[in-house]
Write a protein that holds these residues in place. Structure first.
Motif, PDB file in Angstrom:
ATOM      1  N   GLY A  98      13.770  -9.702  -3.058  1.00 15.62           N
ATOM      2  CA  GLY A  98      13.650  -8.976  -4.318  1.00 15.62           C
ATOM      3  C   GLY A  98      13.942  -7.497  -4.287  1.00 15.62           C
ATOM      4  N   VAL A  99      14.467  -6.972  -3.189  1.00 14.88           N
ATOM      5  CA  VAL A  99      14.804  -5.548  -3.196  1.00 14.88           C
ATOM      6  C   VAL A  99      15.934  -5.296  -4.187  1.00 14.88           C
ATOM      7  N   LEU A 127       0.828  -1.205   0.000  1.00 13.89           N
ATOM      8  CA  LEU A 127       0.000   0.000   0.000  1.00 13.89           C
ATOM      9  C   LEU A 127       0.864   1.256   0.000  1.00 13.89           C
ATOM     10  N   GLU A 128       1.810   1.325   0.921  1.00  4.94           N
ATOM     11  CA  GLU A 128       2.625   2.540   1.018  1.00  4.94           C
ATOM     12  C   GLU A 128       3.504   2.741  -0.206  1.00  4.94           C
ATOM     13  N   ALA A 129       4.085   1.664  -0.718  1.00  2.00           N
ATOM     14  CA  ALA A 129       4.914   1.794  -1.919  1.00  2.00           C
ATOM     15  C   ALA A 129       4.058   2.215  -3.112  1.00  2.00           C
ATOM     16  N   THR A 130       2.861   1.666  -3.227  1.00  2.00           N
ATOM     17  CA  THR A 130       1.956   2.045  -4.315  1.00  2.00           C
ATOM     18  C   THR A 130       1.655   3.536  -4.257  1.00  2.00           C
ATOM     19  N   LEU A 131       1.335   4.045  -3.076  1.00  2.00           N
ATOM     20  CA  LEU A 131       1.051   5.476  -2.937  1.00  2.00           C
ATOM     21  C   LEU A 131       2.246   6.317  -3.383  1.00  2.00           C
ATOM     22  N   ASP A 177       8.543  -7.102   8.730  1.00  2.00           N
ATOM     23  CA  ASP A 177       8.102  -8.446   8.401  1.00  2.00           C
ATOM     24  C   ASP A 177       8.386  -8.746   6.922  1.00  2.00           C
ATOM     25  N   ASP A 178       8.716  -9.992   6.618  1.00  2.00           N
ATOM     26  CA  ASP A 178       8.993 -10.368   5.233  1.00  2.00           C
ATOM     27  C   ASP A 178       7.840 -10.016   4.304  1.00  2.00           C
ATOM     28  N   ASP A 179       6.598 -10.144   4.764  1.00  2.00           N
ATOM     29  CA  ASP A 179       5.457  -9.821   3.910  1.00  2.00           C
ATOM     30  C   ASP A 179       5.400  -8.337   3.590  1.00  2.00           C
ATOM     31  N   THR A 180       5.867  -7.494   4.499  1.00  2.00           N
ATOM     32  CA  THR A 180       5.936  -6.056   4.233  1.00  2.00           C
ATOM     33  C   THR A 180       6.935  -5.784   3.113  1.00  2.00           C
ATOM     34  N   VAL A 181       8.078  -6.435   3.190  1.00  2.00           N
ATOM     35  CA  VAL A 181       9.102  -6.279   2.150  1.00  2.00           C
ATOM     36  C   VAL A 181       8.571  -6.815   0.826  1.00  2.00           C
ATOM     37  N   ARG A 182       7.987  -8.012   0.847  1.00  2.00           N
ATOM     38  CA  ARG A 182       7.434  -8.594  -0.387  1.00  2.00           C
ATOM     39  C   ARG A 182       6.388  -7.678  -1.012  1.00  2.00           C
ATOM     40  N   GLY A 183       5.544  -7.072  -0.188  1.00  2.00           N
ATOM     41  CA  GLY A 183       4.511  -6.174  -0.700  1.00  2.00           C
ATOM     42  C   GLY A 183       5.099  -4.962  -1.391  1.00  2.00           C
ATOM     43  N   ALA A 184       6.111  -4.366  -0.790  1.00  2.00           N
ATOM     44  CA  ALA A 184       6.758  -3.212  -1.414  1.00  2.00           C
ATOM     45  C   ALA A 184       7.399  -3.613  -2.741  1.00  2.00           C
TER      46      ALA A 184
END
Length: 151
Positions: free
Chosen positions: A71-72, A11-15, A31-38
């Protein structure tokens, strides 16, 4: 956008990407899911994500490798001002972790004219200079000197 996202990465990266950012930061300690989401948002928009390792001191090399696998684009090995103020702090520890991790990395925390050669030798992709410029008697001259030393 130096978001330092700690939750809701996609969400934050999309914004940020929709507002024009080309690169966003997500906390390496998140959390890994936060990183994956970004990272997912970055891929959707053709943009990049960097994991900022500020406050990760224990097991830093292992965590650097973990977020790189998520994936960063690169990992910022970052010592904040409080960490830099501790007795015995040295940028060499950050650089050693970057070399040992073996992934694309940037350095933030003690980069200045006197240390930029070490940063280059360590293979950092990016050097973030804060205090080395804004604490200098002549910030513009300090910035020019850093540019000269990295050319």
């Amino acid at each position: 956008a130096d978001l330092k996202t700690a939750d809701a990465g996609e969400l934050e990266a999309t914004l940020a990407f929709e507002a024009g950012a080309d690169l966003v930061t997500v906390m390496g300690a998140a959390d890994d899911d936060t990183v994956r989401g970004a990272v997912a948002a970055g891929r959707k928009y053709g943009k990049e994500v960097v994991a900022d390792m500020i406050s990760v001191t224990e097991g830093r090399v292992a965590r650097i490798r973990e977020v790189a696998k998520l994936g960063v684009s690169f990992v910022e090995i970052h010592a904040g001002l409080d960490e830099q103020a501790r007795p015995g702090y040295s940028i060499e520890a950050l650089l050693a972790d970057g070399r040992e991790a073996g992934v694309a990395f940037s350095i933030a925390g003690g980069v200045k004219a006197a240390t930029i050669g070490l940063v280059k030798e360590a293979g950092a992709a990016v050097a973030v200079v804060g205090g080395g410029i804004y604490n200098a008697p002549d910030p513009a001259a300090a910035a020019r000197e850093l540019r000269r030393l990295t050319a």
